[in-house]
Design an enzyme around this catalytic site. Sequence first.
Site, short mmCIF file in Angstrom:
data_model
loop_
_atom_site.label_atom_id
_atom_site.label_comp_id
_atom_site.label_asym_id
_atom_site.label_seq_id
_atom_site.Cartn_x
_atom_site.Cartn_y
_atom_site.Cartn_z
N HIS A 82 0.84 -1.22 0.00
CA HIS A 82 0.00 0.00 0.00
C HIS A 82 0.87 1.26 0.00
CE1 HIS A 82 -3.96 -1.98 0.95
NE2 HIS A 82 -3.15 -2.91 1.43
N ASN A 154 -10.44 -2.52 2.59
CA ASN A 154 -10.15 -2.49 1.16
C ASN A 154 -11.42 -2.18 0.38
OD1 ASN A 154 -7.39 -3.08 1.32
ND2 ASN A 154 -7.70 -5.29 1.10
N TYR A 369 0.97 -4.29 11.74
CA TYR A 369 1.01 -2.85 11.47
C TYR A 369 1.89 -2.10 12.46
CZ TYR A 369 -2.70 -3.74 8.12
OH TYR A 369 -3.40 -4.21 7.04
#
Length: 689
Positions: A82, A154, A369
Amino acid sequence: MSKKTVDPRSADGHDQSPEREATSPHWEQQGDTLTTSLGVRVSDTDNSLRAGSRGPTLLEDFHLREKIMHFDHERIPERVVHARGAAAHGRFILDTPIPEHTSAAFLTTQRETPVFLRFSTVAGSRGSADTARDVRGFAVKFYTDEGNFDLVGNNIPVFFIQDGIKFPDVIHAAKPEPDREIPQAQTAHDTFWDFASLTPESAHMLMWVMSDRAIPRSFRTMEGFGVHTFRLVNEEGGSTLVKFHWKPVAGIHSLVWEESQKLGGIDPDFHRRDLWNAIESGAFPEWELGLQLMPDSDEQTFHGIDLLDPTKLVPEELAPVTRIGRLILDRNPANFFAETEQVAFCAGSFVRGIEPTDDPLLHARLFSYLDTQITRLGGPNFAQIPINRPLAPVNDNLRDGFAQQAVAAGRAPYVPNSVGGGCPIHTKDGNGRGYTVLPRSVDGPKVRERAQSFDDHYTQAALFWQSMAAVERTHIVDAFSFELSHVETVAIQERVLGVLADIDAELTSRVAANLGLDAPAGSPPAGVEPSPALSMMVTEPGPIDGRVIAVIAADGVDGVGLDAVRDAVEGANAVLHVVAPHGGALQTSGGGSAVATKTLFGAQSVEFDAVVVAGGSGAEGLSAMPALTLFLQEAYRHHKTLGAWAEGRSVLAAAAVAAGPGVVSGESAEAITAELVDAVGMHRHWDRS
Ligand code: HEM
């Protein structure tokens, strides 16, 4: 969000309320005098200090050294996935509180919550083109009164893999091949299809990625999905399973493949530019937040669908999407790096009343993350970066580390303590609104295995195919054919056909024919019930806010007609560009002038949603321009609205595109404006072919 109830100061004590962010100079940009980073006023930043005007540069020049040192370190690692993205600020307005389902304050009483939304592609690097065929990230950070909640989703409701341990594999396969670093931002190569063909759980996602969902017209016209099933917990401890949906008010629309490929060269920033322009022009992108609510149970299934399996969706016909609020993007970032690049989303940022389920893909994300951001953002203090700071007060007992911004006073950053008077204290359940976890039994042997209920990889892939209209199916066939024709290893192509054979025989035979291979026999699932909600076909005109319409004009253009079209287009919140053989002023038939905002030397039809040829004496010379003929024919081939009035009609005729569905023409501009706006609102005119 009211400033009265929440102190918008963060860990370092700076006021960072949205109002302050929007209006005040940032602390590092105070005053109007150029200074060094330590506040020394700079008298000359154009010439380094030299021993004589033609002599060597002196090391003592501290301004030169600091300026170059800082420049040398301006780049940080891009996101491992991303990497390419664009973002905007906005607000989430709760219309229908749901206290019966969750105790999350921002969902239980009517209020507005500030948000930051970043859209992205997955595979390409930071400089890649916006329009690549890819999944789009749809990551929303809610700055709620009770801390930040990130819904990191998404534009596709399912995923390639069922277990996060496979994430490095799918990404390594999709990224450019490691020996040659080719190709950029696309899956049309051997390694991706090698992996996909050996990973049957990817079958459903492949159908979505090969559909037009993976080439959106704009970020504004994409749906968003939280993908996983989450758990909502109310004040009484009652729980409900939920899937989050974002429904675009502008409708769900895509490019056609040829357009997206051309745009990759003509305007690699197509989506980024579209988002920026829409917000600047006041055509604020908007989505409705919808929830699919399903009863919580030990099984965590719904109509036989395992809700913990992220390769499965729940058809809207089985669980309707209940709209509870709206997200409006109304402010562009002030600084791309500081905000869009440094924003750190985390699939594990929850607020009270929202919990993860045991989806094994989600569980790997809960770790990933935070972990990656330590490297990307240079240490563990990235929550203190302005864009990541909560509006809720922070008193976290976390100390030190690289890039520490807070000057945390006091002697007792530990619990329990007496030195600090026992502060900060825990928020126990009865004592405030602390984050608590619904007690649930966890039982089972320690194993590395998937549940049997994760085994069916083909029923929902077939469901998707069967829910598509004929033109959507053709696009899927074309996409598989394009991608696989870039695969050099025939055995991989054949293996993919083997996967398709277990989805649908017609799909397999059409792709096989395009590849010049035999279609294998498979065992596609029987008795699949289509879900019409999955199709993007438009049956009636939708809004055209932010759409871009080209009016082709030349000197002698009918100025009154041009004004009428402009009024109609701008009245519908869309954008009009006058595209002419030359830039600058055009003389109008009435003796006035109009401004050409683009020229036929620079503009291409793929940049517009519709093309209209203006009436007036200038139209005559336009027919002879090959660039314009190509422009019009391409717009026609891409199923876009075409229009013309008066003399402009002869230009369409000369390009052989004067008739057909979605071609709007009339004696005068006034006669076509209403029909034009409706035709653009249909997005494409598929019946043309
Ligand atoms: C349902 C599946 C998934 C969805 C919807 C999803 C969505 C996203 C989105 C939207 C971003 C971009 C965030 C931004 O704009 O900054 C992102 C980044 C990322 N994702 Fe995922 N992802 C999924 C699966 C995974 C899995 C399984 C992993 C790892 C186990 C993972 C690891 C990452 C990482 C490391 C980043 C970069 C984060 C950063 O550098 O800030 N993702 N993902």
